[in-house]
Design a protein around this motif. Structure first.
Motif, mmCIF file in Angstrom:
data_model
loop_
_atom_site.group_PDB
_atom_site.id
_atom_site.type_symbol
_atom_site.label_atom_id
_atom_site.label_comp_id
_atom_site.label_asym_id
_atom_site.label_seq_id
_atom_site.Cartn_x
_atom_site.Cartn_y
_atom_site.Cartn_z
ATOM 1 N N ASP A 1 61.424 17.236 10.518
ATOM 2 C CA ASP A 1 62.120 18.518 10.592
ATOM 3 C C ASP A 1 63.068 18.651 9.395
ATOM 4 O O ASP A 1 64.270 18.793 9.553
ATOM 5 N N ASP A 20 60.705 13.589 12.910
ATOM 6 C CA ASP A 20 60.675 12.758 11.712
ATOM 7 C C ASP A 20 59.266 12.188 11.566
ATOM 8 O O ASP A 20 58.370 12.563 12.305
ATOM 9 N N ASN A 21 59.081 11.292 10.621
ATOM 10 C CA ASN A 21 57.733 10.768 10.420
ATOM 11 C C ASN A 21 57.513 9.413 11.093
ATOM 12 O O ASN A 21 56.667 8.642 10.674
ATOM 13 N N SER A 22 58.258 9.185 12.156
ATOM 14 C CA SER A 22 58.047 7.953 12.921
ATOM 15 C C SER A 22 56.731 8.054 13.685
ATOM 16 O O SER A 22 56.283 9.157 14.031
ATOM 17 N N LEU A 26 55.192 11.533 15.398
ATOM 18 C CA LEU A 26 53.894 12.051 14.959
ATOM 19 C C LEU A 26 52.891 12.078 16.109
ATOM 20 O O LEU A 26 52.158 13.056 16.269
#
Length: 76
Positions: A1, A20-22, A26
């Motif tokens: 975000d 987030d890209n965790s 995802l």
């Protein structure tokens, strides 16, 4: 975000934004996509196409760059 991409997605409603890209975030986003109806997915696709044509068309971008450069030359 984060960043412009997340802002475009939120504003144009053409996808989902994950925190987030965790891996967990995802995975959660992928599961959220699976719950979207085919009709809504098609509408997201249409909005994505419109966004791409309106904001990222190289002809439009080159016209805007040319106007900016002409403004710089005129100001000198």
């Amino acid at each position: 975000d984060v960043g412009d991409a997340a802002d475009f997605v939120k504003q144009c409603r053409n996808g989902i934004v994950v925190k987030d890209n965790s891996p967990d975030a995802l995975a959660s986003g992928m599961l959220e996509f699976l719950e979207i109806s085919p009709i809504d997915l098609k509408e997201m696709g249409k909005r994505s196409r419109k966004l791409a044509e309106d904001e990222f068309d190289w002809r439009k971008i080159s016209i805007n760059i040319k106007k900016c450069l002409e403004g710089i030359i005129v100001d000198k």
